[in-house]
Design a protein around this motif. Structure first.
Motif, PDB file in Angstrom:
ATOM      1  N   ARG A  32       0.837  -1.195   0.000  1.00 42.05           N
ATOM      2  CA  ARG A  32       0.000   0.000   0.000  1.00 42.05           C
ATOM      3  C   ARG A  32       0.872   1.245   0.000  1.00 42.05           C
ATOM      4  NH1 ARG A  32      -5.303  -0.317  -1.250  1.00 42.05           N
ATOM      5  NH2 ARG A  32      -6.032   1.087   0.362  1.00 42.05           N
ATOM      6  N   LEU A  33       1.937   1.194  -0.772  1.00 44.49           N
ATOM      7  CA  LEU A  33       2.938   2.246  -0.791  1.00 44.49           C
ATOM      8  C   LEU A  33       3.052   2.803  -2.206  1.00 44.49           C
ATOM      9  CD1 LEU A  33       5.340   3.756   0.594  1.00 44.49           C
ATOM     10  CD2 LEU A  33       6.786   1.880  -0.223  1.00 44.49           C
ATOM     11  N   ILE A  34       2.752   4.080  -2.372  1.00 49.82           N
ATOM     12  CA  ILE A  34       2.957   4.748  -3.658  1.00 49.82           C
ATOM     13  C   ILE A  34       4.409   5.198  -3.699  1.00 49.82           C
ATOM     14  CG2 ILE A  34       2.279   6.669  -5.127  1.00 49.82           C
ATOM     15  CD1 ILE A  34      -0.473   6.559  -3.854  1.00 49.82           C
ATOM     16  N   ASN A  35       5.218   4.489  -4.438  1.00 46.21           N
ATOM     17  CA  ASN A  35       6.667   4.642  -4.368  1.00 46.21           C
ATOM     18  C   ASN A  35       7.165   5.682  -5.365  1.00 46.21           C
ATOM     19  OD1 ASN A  35       9.350   4.269  -3.829  1.00 46.21           O
ATOM     20  ND2 ASN A  35       9.531   2.374  -5.008  1.00 46.21           N
ATOM     21  N   PHE A  36       7.217   6.937  -4.934  1.00 50.03           N
ATOM     22  CA  PHE A  36       7.740   7.988  -5.803  1.00 50.03           C
ATOM     23  C   PHE A  36       9.238   7.826  -6.041  1.00 50.03           C
ATOM     24  CE2 PHE A  36       3.802  10.083  -4.550  1.00 50.03           C
ATOM     25  CZ  PHE A  36       3.421  10.700  -5.739  1.00 50.03           C
ATOM     26  N   ALA A  37       9.911   7.055  -5.212  1.00 48.69           N
ATOM     27  CA  ALA A  37      11.339   6.818  -5.407  1.00 48.69           C
ATOM     28  C   ALA A  37      11.609   5.877  -6.576  1.00 48.69           C
ATOM     29  CB  ALA A  37      11.956   6.253  -4.130  1.00 48.69           C
ATOM     30  N   HIS A  38      10.561   5.310  -7.174  1.00 50.02           N
ATOM     31  CA  HIS A  38      10.755   4.411  -8.319  1.00 50.02           C
ATOM     32  C   HIS A  38      11.488   5.121  -9.451  1.00 50.02           C
ATOM     33  CE1 HIS A  38       9.806   0.888 -10.792  1.00 50.02           C
ATOM     34  NE2 HIS A  38       9.527   1.733 -11.765  1.00 50.02           N
ATOM     35  N   GLY A  39      11.231   6.405  -9.620  1.00 49.09           N
ATOM     36  CA  GLY A  39      11.902   7.159 -10.679  1.00 49.09           C
ATOM     37  C   GLY A  39      13.400   7.229 -10.495  1.00 49.09           C
ATOM     38  N   THR A  89       0.168   8.328   5.259  1.00 46.65           N
ATOM     39  CA  THR A  89       0.765   9.658   5.104  1.00 46.65           C
ATOM     40  C   THR A  89       2.260   9.617   5.394  1.00 46.65           C
ATOM     41  OG1 THR A  89      -1.315  10.682   5.789  1.00 46.65           O
ATOM     42  CG2 THR A  89       0.657  12.051   5.854  1.00 46.65           C
ATOM     43  N   THR A  90       2.638   8.900   6.439  1.00 46.61           N
ATOM     44  CA  THR A  90       4.051   8.795   6.804  1.00 46.61           C
ATOM     45  C   THR A  90       4.856   8.113   5.710  1.00 46.61           C
ATOM     46  OG1 THR A  90       3.490   8.692   9.149  1.00 46.61           O
ATOM     47  CG2 THR A  90       5.664   7.893   8.514  1.00 46.61           C
ATOM     48  N   THR A  91       4.345   7.003   5.196  1.00 49.24           N
ATOM     49  CA  THR A  91       5.081   6.283   4.152  1.00 49.24           C
ATOM     50  C   THR A  91       5.155   7.099   2.861  1.00 49.24           C
ATOM     51  OG1 THR A  91       3.037   5.115   3.538  1.00 49.24           O
ATOM     52  CG2 THR A  91       4.519   4.025   5.077  1.00 49.24           C
ATOM     53  N   LEU A  92       4.091   7.859   2.565  1.00 50.38           N
ATOM     54  CA  LEU A  92       4.113   8.697   1.366  1.00 50.38           C
ATOM     55  C   LEU A  92       5.191   9.765   1.476  1.00 50.38           C
ATOM     56  CD1 LEU A  92       2.788   9.407  -1.348  1.00 50.38           C
ATOM     57  CD2 LEU A  92       1.235  10.917  -0.098  1.00 50.38           C
ATOM     58  N   VAL A  93       5.272  10.401   2.641  1.00 50.99           N
ATOM     59  CA  VAL A  93       6.320  11.403   2.861  1.00 50.99           C
ATOM     60  C   VAL A  93       7.700  10.754   2.769  1.00 50.99           C
ATOM     61  CG1 VAL A  93       7.323  12.968   4.569  1.00 50.99           C
ATOM     62  CG2 VAL A  93       4.840  12.921   4.224  1.00 50.99           C
ATOM     63  N   ALA A  94       7.821   9.528   3.270  1.00 52.72           N
ATOM     64  CA  ALA A  94       9.105   8.830   3.216  1.00 52.72           C
ATOM     65  C   ALA A  94       9.547   8.595   1.776  1.00 52.72           C
ATOM     66  CB  ALA A  94       9.009   7.493   3.959  1.00 52.72           C
TER      67      ALA A  94
END
Length: 295
Positions: A32-39, A89-94
């Motif tokens: 359930r993690l939207i991983n913006f670090a994938h880029g 929210t915490t994981t998204l900010v991470a």
């Protein structure tokens, strides 16, 4: 440019964005993690290709795949494993923190001017000339996209680890009670995401060989938009959404005059807003599905 040319180019770019969407959806499904670090995995792959340009091509490609997978595992182990029970929210900010931290690393290490990665520049040669301009990279995008998407589908549907990933995506707590090992499943999802990111980096550097600190950012944002537009509730719909965004981006880019292509992202996001207003759960989601569910 002919309509047929736009369609061919659209299918090729759509296949690449579908790979981005799958990488994002796999991690979202199990965490359930939207991983913006994938880029940043894509950017790391691009810089690896630039740094190993003098190596034999096979060695350069192999090192790129290893680096992307290793970085994906390091990010999961160091940044995300301790936050599994944290709020969304915490994981998204991470994920934002990891992404911007890595962008800072690229900026310090390689500077803002970028590096050139032309390992597979020969793929820009034409297969044949005429009204339809088809290059080897176009065929490669279609082939690699089809093989990796088909392989991922087979892996998830016909192997033990794939079935465990699907079970974890459906109900993570119940899957753990039935013996599914969380660390193994999540790590494997990041391995697949790293492999797909490496493939995207290799394909994109053929078309645009200049690698900058934000090389993977734009494609990841559009890939995430595709996941949401397609329907984040299932891996198949997320893949279709990623393909649709890539196809739309390519076709609109061909249709717009050269001096107006700077507005291409605006047109794409405007259409996305319209789609989400009409279908909040996603363009390809089943009727009755909520807007946010597991893959």
């Amino acid at each position: 440019m002919s309509v047929l040319q736009s369609i061919v180019d659209g299918f090729a770019l759509g296949a690449v964005y579908a790979l981005v969407a799958v990488g994002l959806a796999l991690v979202f499904g199990v965490m359930r993690l939207i991983n913006f670090a994938h880029g940043e995995l894509i950017t790391a792959g691009g810089y690896t290709l630039a740094l190993t340009a003098a190596f034999p091509k096979i060695a350069s490609l192999a090192i790129t795949v290893v680096i992307c997978i290793a970085l994906a595992l390091v990010i999961e182990r160091v940044a995300f494993r301790r936050l599994r029970d944290a709020s969304p929210t915490t994981t998204l900010v991470a994920t934002f923190a990891v992404a911007f931290a890595l962008q800072g690393v690229w900026l310090i290490a390689f500077g803002p001017e970028g590096r050139t990665a032309d390992v597979l520049a020969s793929l820009n040669q034409r297969v044949f000339e005429g009204d339809l301009d088809v290059r080897w990279i176009t065929l490669t995008m279609l082939a690699v996209g089809g093989i990796l998407l088909g392989g991922t589908a087979f892996l998830l549907g016909r192997t033990t680890i794939g079935l465990q990933m699907r079970a974890a995506a459906a109900d993570f707590r119940a899957a753990r009670l039935l013996g599914v090992r969380a660390d193994t499943v999540i790590s494997f999802a990041f391995v697949l995401a790293g492999l797909l990111a490496a493939a995207v980096a290799i394909l994109l550097t053929v078309q645009r060989p200049l690698v900058t600190p934000t090389f993977g950012l734009e494609v990841t944002i559009l890939g995430l938009v595709g996941v949401v537009v397609g329907g984040i509730d299932r891996l198949g719909t997320a893949t279709l959404g990623g393909f649709a965004i890539g196809f739309l981006t390519s076709v609109l880019g061909d249709a717009l005059p050269a001096d107006e292509r700077v507005f291409l992202p605006s047109f794409v996001f405007l259409l996305v807003i319209v789609v989400l207003l009409l279908r909040p759960a996603g363009l390809f989601a089943r009727p009755g599905r909520s807007a946010v569910e597991r893959v």
